[in-house]
Structure formats: structure tokens, C-alpha cells
Scaffold this active site. Structure first.
Site, PDB file in Angstrom:
ATOM      1  N   SER A  21     -17.156 -40.042 -44.219  1.00 23.45           N
ATOM      2  CA  SER A  21     -16.513 -41.360 -44.270  1.00 23.45           C
ATOM      3  C   SER A  21     -16.705 -42.089 -45.597  1.00 23.45           C
ATOM      4  O   SER A  21     -16.744 -43.327 -45.629  1.00 23.45           O
ATOM      5  CB  SER A  21     -16.969 -42.241 -43.099  1.00 23.45           C
ATOM      6  OG  SER A  21     -16.551 -41.663 -41.871  1.00 23.45           O
ATOM      7  N   LYS A  27      -9.032 -30.391 -46.188  1.00 26.55           N
ATOM      8  CA  LYS A  27      -8.963 -29.821 -44.829  1.00 26.55           C
ATOM      9  C   LYS A  27      -7.572 -29.234 -44.592  1.00 26.55           C
ATOM     10  O   LYS A  27      -6.995 -28.664 -45.520  1.00 26.55           O
ATOM     11  CB  LYS A  27      -9.387 -30.871 -43.792  1.00 26.55           C
ATOM     12  CG  LYS A  27     -10.747 -31.486 -44.163  1.00 26.55           C
ATOM     13  CD  LYS A  27     -11.373 -32.335 -43.103  1.00 26.55           C
ATOM     14  CE  LYS A  27     -12.717 -32.867 -43.593  1.00 26.55           C
ATOM     15  NZ  LYS A  27     -13.441 -33.649 -42.592  1.00 26.55           N
ATOM     16  N   HIS A  76     -19.106 -25.732 -43.500  1.00 29.99           N
ATOM     17  CA  HIS A  76     -18.655 -27.064 -43.105  1.00 29.99           C
ATOM     18  C   HIS A  76     -18.820 -27.223 -41.594  1.00 29.99           C
ATOM     19  O   HIS A  76     -18.612 -26.283 -40.836  1.00 29.99           O
ATOM     20  CB  HIS A  76     -17.182 -27.273 -43.498  1.00 29.99           C
ATOM     21  CG  HIS A  76     -16.783 -28.706 -43.371  1.00 29.99           C
ATOM     22  ND1 HIS A  76     -16.448 -29.270 -42.167  1.00 29.99           N
ATOM     23  CD2 HIS A  76     -16.709 -29.697 -44.291  1.00 29.99           C
ATOM     24  CE1 HIS A  76     -16.173 -30.557 -42.360  1.00 29.99           C
ATOM     25  NE2 HIS A  76     -16.328 -30.839 -43.632  1.00 29.99           N
ATOM     26  N   GLU A  83     -17.017 -28.479 -39.420  1.00 27.47           N
ATOM     27  CA  GLU A  83     -15.837 -28.160 -38.605  1.00 27.47           C
ATOM     28  C   GLU A  83     -15.729 -26.656 -38.374  1.00 27.47           C
ATOM     29  O   GLU A  83     -15.101 -26.229 -37.402  1.00 27.47           O
ATOM     30  CB  GLU A  83     -14.579 -28.730 -39.284  1.00 27.47           C
ATOM     31  CG  GLU A  83     -14.505 -30.242 -39.092  1.00 27.47           C
ATOM     32  CD  GLU A  83     -13.823 -30.992 -40.221  1.00 27.47           C
ATOM     33  OE1 GLU A  83     -13.112 -30.368 -41.021  1.00 27.47           O
ATOM     34  OE2 GLU A  83     -14.032 -32.218 -40.300  1.00 27.47           O
ATOM     35  N   ASN A 101     -12.142 -32.595 -50.090  1.00 23.72           N
ATOM     36  CA  ASN A 101     -11.887 -31.542 -49.099  1.00 23.72           C
ATOM     37  C   ASN A 101     -10.648 -31.963 -48.314  1.00 23.72           C
ATOM     38  O   ASN A 101     -10.725 -32.832 -47.448  1.00 23.72           O
ATOM     39  CB  ASN A 101     -13.111 -31.406 -48.181  1.00 23.72           C
ATOM     40  CG  ASN A 101     -12.865 -30.426 -47.050  1.00 23.72           C
ATOM     41  OD1 ASN A 101     -11.849 -29.721 -47.021  1.00 23.72           O
ATOM     42  ND2 ASN A 101     -13.790 -30.373 -46.100  1.00 23.72           N
ATOM     43  N   GLY A 129     -15.220 -38.305 -40.510  1.00 23.77           N
ATOM     44  CA  GLY A 129     -13.956 -38.730 -39.914  1.00 23.77           C
ATOM     45  C   GLY A 129     -14.096 -39.838 -38.891  1.00 23.77           C
ATOM     46  O   GLY A 129     -13.166 -40.106 -38.131  1.00 23.77           O
ATOM     47  N   GLU A 152     -23.839 -33.566 -44.857  1.00 17.82           N
ATOM     48  CA  GLU A 152     -22.752 -34.202 -44.117  1.00 17.82           C
ATOM     49  C   GLU A 152     -23.174 -34.389 -42.664  1.00 17.82           C
ATOM     50  O   GLU A 152     -23.041 -33.454 -41.848  1.00 17.82           O
ATOM     51  CB  GLU A 152     -21.492 -33.332 -44.160  1.00 17.82           C
ATOM     52  CG  GLU A 152     -20.921 -33.131 -45.541  1.00 17.82           C
ATOM     53  CD  GLU A 152     -19.416 -32.881 -45.488  1.00 17.82           C
ATOM     54  OE1 GLU A 152     -18.676 -33.666 -46.102  1.00 17.82           O
ATOM     55  OE2 GLU A 152     -18.983 -31.923 -44.830  1.00 17.82           O
TER      56      GLU A 152
HETATM   57  P1  13P Z   1     -14.306 -37.669 -44.053  1.00 18.38           P
HETATM   58  O1  13P Z   1     -14.486 -38.146 -45.474  1.00 18.38           O
HETATM   59  O2  13P Z   1     -12.884 -37.687 -43.594  1.00 18.38           O
HETATM   60  O3  13P Z   1     -15.267 -38.333 -43.122  1.00 18.38           O
HETATM   61  O4  13P Z   1     -14.701 -36.105 -44.066  1.00 18.38           O
HETATM   62  C1  13P Z   1     -15.879 -35.723 -44.674  1.00 18.38           C
HETATM   63  C2  13P Z   1     -15.911 -34.263 -44.769  1.00 18.38           C
HETATM   64  O5  13P Z   1     -15.961 -33.561 -43.784  1.00 18.38           O
HETATM   65  C3  13P Z   1     -15.811 -33.673 -46.112  1.00 18.38           C
HETATM   66  O6  13P Z   1     -16.080 -32.316 -46.093  1.00 18.38           O
END
Ligand code: 13P
Length: 259
Positions: free
Chosen positions: A219, A17, A101, A103, A15, A179, A173
Site C-alpha cells: 500500500s 501484477k 511474492h 500472491e 510490480n 492491496g 511485504e
Molecule cells: P500494493 O502496493 O498494491 O499494496 O501491492 C504491493 C505489492 O504486492 C508489491 O509487490
């Protein structure tokens, strides 16, 4: 309707982002294609931002690497300024689309009902939704993890037929692991995945949970991937930051050996 997605081989989805222009995305996808060995050990999907979908699709053509998008609008077309629909994603070559997601749930106000509509729209338009669920740190600390996961799974899957549900993938997640460099322990991930499967059994059909791929996200990186994939409950990973660089992402893919 989207086709069923199996638990094996594992699926590693990157992903990206809001990172990578069309040109940068094409370069990264090209590097990954170059790293592919002759033996396919896992399935790979890349989920770039919308403007890079076309160039990434071209870069991975013929490699077996799948394309995914990060979101979609529930309606197939119409007056929805700024939005992108499922038929548009299918037309550019997407197999997957991420829905729910954290976010978007927590940063952009998406509620369970909207996530459910998006998952249904994906299925309608022949895309495999990667349905994200996960608790925040305060929900975990308050002992509410199970309630949150059950609520989020129910919201999407209640009312879905078994064939539709089989054409989805779930990603657990935990929001506090995204992150942050903090990875869920194997026990935390196992418990969450088992709860997701049990909820699917209850809400859709007995046995469904065991046949659906449940990914872990939060992560995941080249250093911790091998330990994570020691856990049989993990049918793959949704990788954020560590998917932005070819060599590291490739090491994660290599760690996702078949079980
Ligand atoms: P990270 O791997 O940067 O922690 O992000 C995970 C994520 O949100 C994947 O959709």
C-alpha cells in the site's frame, strides 16, 4: 552471476501484477520516461507481465529505467508448459526478477523450497532476485511475525555464498498491507527490516545485512511515500497498485530522495 545491488540510491520497483497489455505497458513506460528529470534521485525498475516485457524494454531503452519480471521457473529450459525461464528474461533485457511474492506463496501454493530454487536460478542466470518475505495478518496477531521472517529468509539464504547474497534484494511485504490500503507503521517496518538484516548476518556472513537493500512493499502510494522514506531502514519500495499510473508512481520516486 548477477552483479551486487547497492543500498543507495533507493530502488523503487513497480510490480504491475496482472495488469497492462503490451501496448498499455509501453504507453505507461513511455510516460514515465518522459517524467524523468535530469537528476537521478533513485533507481527505478518496472516489472510488467511477461507479454509486455519486450514493449516496455523498448519504451525505456536509454533511460536508465530497469526492467524486471514477476516470476521465473527454476529450470533454464525444458518441458514446463506455461513457464518462463531466467535466460529468457535476461535475453529480453531484465535485470530483476521478483521471487516469493505473497500472491504466489499464498495464492499459488509456492513453498519456501521453491522460492529458494527460484532465487538461485535467478542468480545463475544473471538476474537480481527481489526476494519477498512477509507475514500474514493471522501470523502477526499470533505473535509469529519474527518466526515467519526468519524462516523465509533462512530458506533462501542458507547455503548461499556472500557474493551471491550481495547480488540479491529483499522486499519486506506484510501480506496484510498488500492491496488493502493499510501501511505498516514505521516501527513495524523498521523492526522487520532489522530482523531481516540480523538474520542475513547470522545465516550468510556478519555485516551482510547492512549492505543489502531491503525494500518495503504494501500500500505504498504518492501520499504516504514521503513519510515512509523518512525511515532510513527503507532502501526503497515495491509498489503494486500505485505503479499503474505514471504521475502517482513518479511522485513516489520523487519522494525517495537520497539519504
Ligand atoms: P500494493 O502496493 O498494491 O499494496 O501491492 C504491493 C505489492 O504486492 C508489491 O509487490
Amino acid at each position: 552471476m548477477a552483479r551486487p545491488w547497492p543500498r543507495q540510491p533507493r530502488l523503487i520497483a513497480g510490480n504491475w501484477k496482472m495488469n497492462k497489455t503490451a501496448q498499455e505497458g509501453s504507453a505507461l513506460a513511455g510516460q514515465l520516461k518522459g517524467l524523468l528529470g535530469t537528476t537521478r534521485r533513485c533507481e527505478i525498475a518496472l516489472c510488467p507481465p511477461y507479454p509486455a516485457l519486450e514493449s516496455v524494454a523498448a519504451a525505456v531503452r536509454g533511460s536508465g529505467i530497469h526492467l524486471g519480471a514477476q516470476d521465473l521457473h527454476p529450470e533454464p529450459k525444458g518441458a514446463f508448459t506455461g513457464a518462463v525461464s531466467g535466460p529468457m528474461l535476461s535475453a529480453v533485457g531484465c535485470r530483476f526478477v521478483i521471487v516469493g511474492h505473497s500472491e504466489r506463496r499464498h495464492g499459488m501454493g509456492e513453498d519456501d523450497a521453491l522460492v529458494a530454487r527460484k532465487a538461485r536460478a535467478a542468480l545463475r542466470d544473471g538476474l537480481t532476485p527481489i526476494v519477498c518475505v512477509g507475514e500474514t495478518l493471522s501470523e502477526r496477531e499470533a505473535g509469529g511475525t519474527a518466526d515467519v521472517l526468519v524462516r523465509q529468509v533462512r530458506a533462501v539464504y542458507e547455503g548461499l555464498g556472500e557474493a551471491e547474497a550481495r547480488a540479491t534484494v529483499v522486499a519486506y511485504e506484510p501480506v496484510w498491507a498488500i492491496g488493502t490500503g493499510k501501511v505498516a507503521s514505521l516501527e513495524q517496518a523498521r523492526e522487520a527490516h532489522q530482523l531481516v538484516r540480523a538474520t542475513l548476518d547470522r545465516v550468510v556472513a556478519p555485516g551482510l545485512g547492512q549492505s543489502l537493500a531491503v525494500l518495503y512493499g504494501g500500500s505504498v502510494n504518492a501520499e504516504n511515500a514521503a513519510a515512509l522514506f523518512g525511515e532510513a531502514e527503507l532502501d526503497g519500495a515495491l509498489v503494486g497498485g500505485a505503479s499503474l499510473e505514471a504521475a502517482g508512481f513518479w511522485r513516489i520516486c520523487a519522494a525517495a530522495t537520497p539519504r
